[in-house]
Design an enzyme around this catalytic site. Structure first.
Site, PDB file in Angstrom:
ATOM      1  N   ASP A 150       0.840  -1.200   0.000  1.00  0.00           N
ATOM      2  CA  ASP A 150       0.000   0.000   0.000  1.00  0.00           C
ATOM      3  C   ASP A 150       0.874   1.249   0.000  1.00  0.00           C
ATOM      4  O   ASP A 150       2.014   1.227   0.480  1.00  0.00           O
ATOM      5  CB  ASP A 150      -0.899   0.028   1.236  1.00  0.00           C
ATOM      6  CG  ASP A 150      -1.933  -1.077   1.236  1.00  0.00           C
ATOM      7  OD1 ASP A 150      -2.208  -1.628   0.156  1.00  0.00           O
ATOM      8  OD2 ASP A 150      -2.457  -1.390   2.321  1.00  0.00           O
ATOM      9  N   LYS A 151       0.330   2.334  -0.494  1.00  0.00           N
ATOM     10  CA  LYS A 151       1.067   3.600  -0.575  1.00  0.00           C
ATOM     11  C   LYS A 151       1.722   3.948   0.754  1.00  0.00           C
ATOM     12  O   LYS A 151       2.901   4.325   0.803  1.00  0.00           O
ATOM     13  CB  LYS A 151       0.123   4.721  -1.004  1.00  0.00           C
ATOM     14  CG  LYS A 151       0.756   6.102  -0.985  1.00  0.00           C
ATOM     15  CD  LYS A 151      -0.260   7.182  -1.339  1.00  0.00           C
ATOM     16  CE  LYS A 151       0.354   8.570  -1.222  1.00  0.00           C
ATOM     17  NZ  LYS A 151      -0.629   9.643  -1.526  1.00  0.00           N
TER      18      LYS A 151
END
Length: 352
Positions: A150-151
């Site tokens: 995830d970012k």
């Protein structure tokens, strides 16, 4: 030329899927017109092509653009990027490459960096940086990326430099022989260890979220508690599968969402005012991909990499210890290879 065997697998979800329910006010509309109203960011002609290509289902069945709707139908749309969106460009984005050889790269990704271009993030990603630093990756699907973080999750990820290596890594991911261990700070007190075996799919009402749903894909997360604080616990999580947001969803599912998670966490429970402010300042889910193990695609050696806990998460751990009246020194959990069965693996530590 070798053909790619990459398909969606048990480790990484790459397709963007949107699930919608047709509101009653669109009763009587054609399927393509209704979807154009529900998804105004896409043109009606583009949506019509998706329907014709079998990328849209109505109550689980493929359909045609002119289908009349009654309202209440469940639509599933597999969103496809425009050709110009998939013509990814090389960009000079600094990447922390901690290991490289002719077959693979291992990257220590910082929080805040998107891995793969997608809706709202068509540039400034790990993929764009890979194409700049390693131009040969333009011949490998997805620039060699075989799994994502995830970012706002930091830590280790592997990238294939050749199609042969990519196919091999995907097979390992499907066979669940790649091992990834994460450190997470969760809300509440946990002790011992456990396993969450619960299918994950798109949230039925909130599109940006995933959830445990009976129609989801199989997902298994093993966890063990490492260190308890006043109102939080440091845990290690080991994945068998790699669904989107898997650890975040599974830990929230058992009542212990990740600290500072803006999507699944909610407000901190039972935390002091000082810790509430520290968590707000942390400003991301407390999750770090700490360790990565795999069989090298060429030499067959089992290799393991370990990355240091990033500064922001280290500072949060110190704050949690201080809040609980504990000493600042970390517990001696760093060398405890939980879940590792191969004693003959080659270990690479990412240097501080």
């Amino acid at each position: 030329m070798m053909n790619s065997t990459i398909e969606p697998d048990d480790y990484s979800d790459f397709t963007e899927e949107r699930v919608l329910t047709v509101p009653r006010e669109l009763a009587g509309e054609r399927l393509d017109a209704a979807l154009a109203s529900l998804m105004p960011e896409y043109s009606r002609s583009r949506i019509s092509n998706w329907i014709k290509d079998g990328l849209v289902t109505v109550d689980g069945k493929e359909s045609v653009p002119k289908l009349k709707l009654w309202g209440g139908e469940h639509l599933c749309v597999h969103i496809q990027a425009n050709p110009e969106e998939t013509s990814f460009q090389a960009e000079d984005i600094p990447l922390d490459v901690v290991y490289e050889d002719e077959s693979i790269l291992v990257i220590d990704k910082p929080a805040g960096l998107v891995v793969h271009p997608g809706s709202g993030n068509w540039s400034g990603t790990v993929l764009n940086g890979l194409l700049f630093a390693f131009p040969e990756l333009k011949t490998v699907p997805r620039a060699g990326i075989v799994h994502r973080l995830d970012k706002d999750t930091s830590g280790l990820m592997v990238v294939a430099r050749t199609l042969t290596a990519q196919n091999n890594l995907v097979q390992q991911l499907q066979a669940r022989t790649v091992k990834r261990h994460y450190l997470a700070i969760v809300q509440g007190k946990l002790a011992g260890d456990g396993t969450v075996d619960a299918p994950i799919g798109r949230h039925p009402r909130e599109r940006i979220k995933m959830a445990v749903v009976h129609t989801g894909k199989p997902a298994i997360t093993h966890w063990r508690a490492i260190e308890q604080f006043a109102a939080h616990t440091l845990v290690e999580c080991r994945l068998e599968t790699g669904r989107t947001h898997q650890i975040r969803v599974h830990m929230a599912h058992i009542g212990h969402p990740l600290a500072a998670d803006p999507v699944y966490g909610g407000k901190p429970r039972l935390a002091s005012q000082e810790m509430t402010l520290a968590l707000e300042d942390f400003n991301r889910q407390a999750l770090h991909a700490r360790k990565l193990s795999l069989v090298h695609p060429e030499n067959g050696k089992t290799m393991t990499w370990k990355a240091p806990v990033p500064e922001d998460m280290t500072a949060l751990l110190y704050a949690l210890r201080a809040d609980a009246g504990m000493a600042e020194e970390e517990e001696d959990w760093d060398d405890d290879d939980w879940g590792d069965e191969d004693d003959n693996c080659e270990i690479f530590y990412v240097k501080e």
